[in-house]
Design an enzyme around this catalytic site. Structure first.
Site, PDB file in Angstrom:
ATOM      1  N   LYS A   1      -7.116   6.650   9.178  1.00 36.43           N
ATOM      2  CA  LYS A   1      -6.526   6.100  10.400  1.00 36.43           C
ATOM      3  C   LYS A   1      -7.064   6.857  11.632  1.00 36.43           C
ATOM      4  CE  LYS A   1      -2.578   4.383   7.819  1.00 36.43           C
ATOM      5  NZ  LYS A   1      -1.130   4.069   7.826  1.00 36.43           N
TER       6      LYS A   1
ATOM      7  N   HIS B   1      -5.497  -4.784   7.845  1.00 36.04           N
ATOM      8  CA  HIS B   1      -4.431  -3.786   7.723  1.00 36.04           C
ATOM      9  C   HIS B   1      -3.256  -4.178   8.610  1.00 36.04           C
ATOM     10  CE1 HIS B   1      -2.283   0.044   7.797  1.00 36.04           C
ATOM     11  NE2 HIS B   1      -2.973   0.371   6.724  1.00 36.04           N
TER      12      HIS B   1
END
Length: 252
Positions: A11, A97
């Site tokens: 991330k 995502h």
């Protein structure tokens, strides 16, 4: 036999220098102790990809982008195309995502473009699907996930679909410390595999790797991965610690 896959999703974490050190640590541990039959992937920020590719043994560890643009090229300031991602040495791209859908408004139409461009450029999409808490509580999670897939990757040819990895992420269990029970995870992944069989045939369904992504950790990976339809994990926080990530890789 379908592949076991453990993919880290860093991330928006680590500087380049920190990311390279993490990648080197994972590379060393995997080389010495990692399960040989597990595909290992590191999903890094765009800025890190080339440096991480150069820091690891890419015959053992694949590198992934966390996203790519929905356009091939042009006047799209700040975007990174699938061709650009491929040119870094990355082999994978995480698409769909829940954080991209929720925070950046990614729709099925956008994701169809991204998946097509990823495949055109020889990248393997790790395609995410999954429901929020209110949908789970309403008991409509199966219909929701089915629609997510029908609107996107189920539009692919059988040949192209066979090139992707599916990751189921219960949004209510991402970064919350709450994990779906192994029974809940197995139930959903078996459902997804059944949908794939209905659409593309049993042989394709049996070859498709389906990952669980939702607060998977060294503490619960063994129990999760023991289920017949869970082929690995898309790992968030635990992928930022080399020892934890190794423990998950070795959890089969």
């Amino acid at each position: 036999m379908r592949k076991k896959v453990v993919a880290g999703n860093w991330k928006c974490n680590t500087t380049i220098q920190e990311g390279v050190e993490l990648a080197k640590a994972v590379n060393e541990l995997v080389a010495k102790e990692g399960a040989k039959d597990v595909v290992v992937v590191l999903g890094t920020p765009f800025t890190h990809i080339t440096s991480v590719v150069n820091a690891v043994d890419t015959s053992r560890i694949g590198v992934s982008s966390q996203n790519c643009a929905a356009e091939a090229k042009g006047a799209f300031t700040g975007e990174v195309s699938a061709a650009m991602v491929k040119s870094t040495g990355a082999e994978y791209v995480i698409l769909g995502h829940s954080e991209r859908r929720e925070y950046y408004g990614e729709t099925s139409e956008i994701l169809n473009k991204k998946v097509a461009l990823a495949l055109e450029n020889g990248l393997t999409p790790i395609y995410c699907c999954g429901e929020a808490l209110d949908i789970r509580e309403a008991g409509t999670q199966n219909d929701f996930v089915k629609t997510q897939l029908e609107e996107t990757v189920f539009n692919l040819s059988t040949e192209d679909f066979s090139k992707i990895i599916i990751a189921y992420e219960p949004i209510w269990a991402i970064g919350t410390g709450v994990t779906a029970s192994s029974e809940q995870a197995q139930e959903m992944l078996a459902f997804i595999r059944g949908l794939i069989a209905d659409k593309f045939g049993a042989a394709v369904a049996e070859e498709t790797s389906i990952l669980y992504g939702g607060s998977c950790s060294p503490k619960n990976a063994n129990e999760l991965f023991a289920n017949p339809d869970i082929d690995g994990g898309l790992i968030g926080g635990a992928s930022l610690k080399a020892e934890d990530f190794l423990a998950i890789i070795n959890a089969y």
